[in-house]
Design an enzyme around this catalytic site. Structure first.
Site, PDB file in Angstrom:
ATOM      1  N   THR A   1      -1.811   8.840   1.401  1.00 17.02           N
ATOM      2  CA  THR A   1      -1.922   7.372   1.501  1.00 17.02           C
ATOM      3  C   THR A   1      -2.999   7.071   2.557  1.00 17.02           C
ATOM      4  O   THR A   1      -3.367   7.964   3.327  1.00 17.02           O
ATOM      5  CB  THR A   1      -0.605   6.719   2.001  1.00 17.02           C
ATOM      6  OG1 THR A   1      -0.477   6.975   3.416  1.00 17.02           O
ATOM      7  CG2 THR A   1       0.615   7.241   1.263  1.00 17.02           C
TER       8      THR A   1
ATOM      9  N   SER B   1       0.848  -1.203   0.000  1.00 13.25           N
ATOM     10  CA  SER B   1       0.000   0.000   0.000  1.00 13.25           C
ATOM     11  C   SER B   1       0.881   1.249   0.000  1.00 13.25           C
ATOM     12  O   SER B   1       2.093   1.179   0.259  1.00 13.25           O
ATOM     13  CB  SER B   1      -0.860  -0.036   1.276  1.00 13.25           C
ATOM     14  OG  SER B   1      -1.548   1.173   1.478  1.00 13.25           O
TER      15      SER B   1
ATOM     16  N   TYR C   1       4.101   6.812  18.136  1.00  9.74           N
ATOM     17  CA  TYR C   1       4.552   6.905  16.731  1.00  9.74           C
ATOM     18  C   TYR C   1       5.817   7.757  16.645  1.00  9.74           C
ATOM     19  O   TYR C   1       6.812   7.349  16.025  1.00  9.74           O
ATOM     20  CB  TYR C   1       3.429   7.511  15.888  1.00  9.74           C
ATOM     21  CG  TYR C   1       3.755   7.628  14.415  1.00  9.74           C
ATOM     22  CD1 TYR C   1       3.847   6.494  13.601  1.00  9.74           C
ATOM     23  CD2 TYR C   1       3.958   8.871  13.815  1.00  9.74           C
ATOM     24  CE1 TYR C   1       4.125   6.599  12.246  1.00  9.74           C
ATOM     25  CE2 TYR C   1       4.240   8.985  12.462  1.00  9.74           C
ATOM     26  CZ  TYR C   1       4.324   7.849  11.682  1.00  9.74           C
ATOM     27  OH  TYR C   1       4.610   7.955  10.340  1.00  9.74           O
TER      28      TYR C   1
ATOM     29  N   LYS D   1       9.646   6.589  15.474  1.00  8.49           N
ATOM     30  CA  LYS D   1      10.328   7.196  14.326  1.00  8.49           C
ATOM     31  C   LYS D   1      11.624   7.888  14.753  1.00  8.49           C
ATOM     32  O   LYS D   1      12.608   7.879  14.015  1.00  8.49           O
ATOM     33  CB  LYS D   1       9.390   8.171  13.603  1.00  8.49           C
ATOM     34  CG  LYS D   1       8.163   7.493  12.970  1.00  8.49           C
ATOM     35  CD  LYS D   1       8.578   6.474  11.913  1.00  8.49           C
ATOM     36  CE  LYS D   1       7.403   5.905  11.150  1.00  8.49           C
ATOM     37  NZ  LYS D   1       7.791   4.901  10.143  1.00  8.49           N
TER      38      LYS D   1
ATOM     39  N   SER E   1       9.841   9.803   9.469  1.00 10.22           N
ATOM     40  CA  SER E   1       8.750  10.772   9.340  1.00 10.22           C
ATOM     41  C   SER E   1       9.244  12.102   9.896  1.00 10.22           C
ATOM     42  O   SER E   1      10.195  12.110  10.708  1.00 10.22           O
ATOM     43  CB  SER E   1       7.553  10.304  10.179  1.00 10.22           C
ATOM     44  OG  SER E   1       6.588  11.341  10.304  1.00 10.22           O
TER      45      SER E   1
HETATM   46  N1  NAP Z   1       1.624   8.863   4.588  1.00 12.90           N
HETATM   47  C1  NAP Z   1       2.281   9.761   5.293  1.00 12.90           C
HETATM   48  O1  NAP Z   1       1.891  10.948   5.347  1.00 12.90           O
HETATM   49  C2  NAP Z   1       3.520   9.385   6.035  1.00 12.90           C
HETATM   50  C3  NAP Z   1       4.241  10.399   6.642  1.00 12.90           C
HETATM   51  C4  NAP Z   1       5.399  10.087   7.339  1.00 12.90           C
HETATM   52  C5  NAP Z   1       5.842   8.776   7.370  1.00 12.90           C
HETATM   53  N2  NAP Z   1       5.121   7.813   6.773  1.00 12.90           N
HETATM   54  C6  NAP Z   1       5.637   6.439   6.885  1.00 12.90           C
HETATM   55  O2  NAP Z   1       5.646   5.831   5.613  1.00 12.90           O
HETATM   56  C7  NAP Z   1       5.566   4.409   5.769  1.00 12.90           C
HETATM   57  C8  NAP Z   1       4.515   3.880   4.806  1.00 12.90           C
HETATM   58  O3  NAP Z   1       3.245   4.407   5.190  1.00 12.90           O
HETATM   59  P1  NAP Z   1       2.105   4.762   4.133  1.00 12.90           P
HETATM   60  O4  NAP Z   1       1.789   6.177   4.306  1.00 12.90           O
HETATM   61  O5  NAP Z   1       2.457   4.241   2.798  1.00 12.90           O
HETATM   62  O6  NAP Z   1       0.885   3.955   4.785  1.00 12.90           O
HETATM   63  P2  NAP Z   1       0.026   2.708   4.277  1.00 12.90           P
HETATM   64  O7  NAP Z   1      -0.524   2.968   2.933  1.00 12.90           O
HETATM   65  O8  NAP Z   1      -0.893   2.405   5.397  1.00 12.90           O
HETATM   66  O9  NAP Z   1       1.126   1.556   4.143  1.00 12.90           O
HETATM   67  C9  NAP Z   1       1.683   0.953   5.280  1.00 12.90           C
HETATM   68  C10 NAP Z   1       2.353  -0.326   4.834  1.00 12.90           C
HETATM   69  O10 NAP Z   1       2.950  -0.945   5.987  1.00 12.90           O
HETATM   70  C11 NAP Z   1       2.515  -2.287   6.032  1.00 12.90           C
HETATM   71  N3  NAP Z   1       2.435  -2.758   7.401  1.00 12.90           N
HETATM   72  C12 NAP Z   1       1.780  -2.197   8.457  1.00 12.90           C
HETATM   73  N4  NAP Z   1       1.906  -2.971   9.539  1.00 12.90           N
HETATM   74  C13 NAP Z   1       2.663  -4.038   9.179  1.00 12.90           C
HETATM   75  C14 NAP Z   1       3.142  -5.189   9.837  1.00 12.90           C
HETATM   76  N5  NAP Z   1       2.856  -5.441  11.127  1.00 12.90           N
HETATM   77  N6  NAP Z   1       3.897  -6.082   9.142  1.00 12.90           N
HETATM   78  C15 NAP Z   1       4.175  -5.863   7.841  1.00 12.90           C
HETATM   79  N7  NAP Z   1       3.769  -4.795   7.147  1.00 12.90           N
HETATM   80  C16 NAP Z   1       3.011  -3.900   7.812  1.00 12.90           C
HETATM   81  C17 NAP Z   1       1.131  -2.298   5.371  1.00 12.90           C
HETATM   82  O11 NAP Z   1       0.855  -3.570   4.812  1.00 12.90           O
HETATM   83  P3  NAP Z   1      -0.130  -4.689   5.414  1.00 12.90           P
HETATM   84  O12 NAP Z   1      -1.278  -3.985   6.070  1.00 12.90           O
HETATM   85  O13 NAP Z   1      -0.472  -5.466   4.194  1.00 12.90           O
HETATM   86  O14 NAP Z   1       0.711  -5.451   6.372  1.00 12.90           O
HETATM   87  C18 NAP Z   1       1.371  -1.311   4.239  1.00 12.90           C
HETATM   88  O15 NAP Z   1       1.957  -1.964   3.146  1.00 12.90           O
HETATM   89  C19 NAP Z   1       5.248   4.157   7.232  1.00 12.90           C
HETATM   90  O16 NAP Z   1       6.407   3.772   7.911  1.00 12.90           O
HETATM   91  C20 NAP Z   1       4.786   5.524   7.730  1.00 12.90           C
HETATM   92  O17 NAP Z   1       5.018   5.707   9.100  1.00 12.90           O
HETATM   93  C21 NAP Z   1       3.974   8.078   6.102  1.00 12.90           C
END
Ligand code: NAP
Length: 264
Positions: A189, A17, A156, A160, A143
């Protein structure tokens, strides 16, 4: 230093995702051989198909980053197959939407297990192929919440922040390893949907802050370019990144503003 990803073995966690899936597609368009990991096999299969449609080889590997056994099994797969990873993207993560005193400590631990101890365990299980002379790129998705505290995000933010200390130390001990910290602000996302509430249940809403964030494919292009150049820290996002500079250069103003910025 600029890595050409064609034919390189790239593992992306959290590839089912959001940012991980978009990075997988970006690596695929550059000819990488992809190993895509997450819990949801169905969504992973969809991302694999998208990567293959771009002409890349891609394989789905299910893993729960919060489970030591599952992380160990993922690492063991590479040993069994004799696959040496050139790039390891530690991206899987969950967020939080709950006040500090309303978050159960087992929920704090769940966030830490997924976001911090999972990646730590994985690189330790892969030590046999990471340590040595061979160049290895580690990309760690932290993050801007890893650079300052923020309301409703105590666990969180802690997870991080911890990634910076651990992986910067790892790089200093291993001259063959280059660590790129990917530091997103708000990216469009579904991360807020799976964010945990204080009792561990899912928040299950799409926050406006997320929906109005940077386009995820743009984020992935910037992220993959940063890894290819060996950039150590890459901030990715829009106007929200200003908080990083305010915290650094004008901390008193940060404390006036951060509590007033919408955490949703
Ligand atoms: N979106 C933002 O604004 C933002 C900002 C700062 C940092 N981030 C960081 O970016 C990264 C990706 O987030 P995203 O925004 O792309 O969110 P997302 O669309 O919710 O994707 C999160 C991904 O992590 C996987 N995941 C969650 N728990 C897991 C587990 N226990 N084991 C294995 N995989 C797991 C999910 O897959 P499954 O559910 O299939 O396991 C999914 O593929 C994260 O580390 C997040 O903290 C995001």
């Amino acid at each position: 230093m600029r890595i050409d990803f064609a034919g390189r073995n790239v593992l992306v966690t959290g590839a089912s995702s959001g940012i991980g899936a978009a990075m997988a597609r970006e690596f695929a368009s550059r000819g990488a051989v992809l190993y895509l990991a997450a819990r949801n096999a169905e969504r992973l299969a969809g991302v694999c198909a998208a990567c293959e449609a771009l002409g890349a080889k891609a394989e789905a590997l299910t893993v729960d980053m919060a489970s030591e056994e599952s992380v160990d099994a993922l690492a063991a797969e590479f040993g069994k197959r004799g696959v040496l990873l050139d790039v390891i993207v530690l991206n899987a993560g969950i967020s939080q939407r709950a006040l500090t005193f309303e978050t159960a400590t087992d929920v704090d631990r769940k966030v830490m297990e997924t976001n911090f101890f999972g990646p730590v365990r994985l690189v330790k299980q892969l030590a046999g192929q990471i340590r040595g002379e061979r160049p290895v790129s580690l990309a760690v998705t932290t993050s801007i919440s890893g650079l300052f505290g923020f309301p409703l995000r105590s666990a969180y933010c802690a997870s991080k922040h911890a990634l910076f200390g651990f992986f910067e130390s790892l790089e200093l001990e291993n001259p063959n390893v280059r660590v790129t910290f990917l530091i997103p602000g708000r990216i469009n996302t579904p991360i807020s949907r799976s964010a945990v509430l204080g009792d561990g249940s899912a928040y299950a809403e799409m926050d406006p802050g997320q929906a109005n964030g940077m386009d995820v494919d743009k984020c992935a292009r910037i992220a993959v370019k940063a890894i290819s150049k060996g950039t150590r820290r890459k901030l990715i996002g829009g106007i929200e990144l200003i908080m990083v500079y305010i915290k650094k250069w004008c901390p008193w103003l940060f404390f006036k503003l951060a509590g007033k910025v919408s955490a949703k």
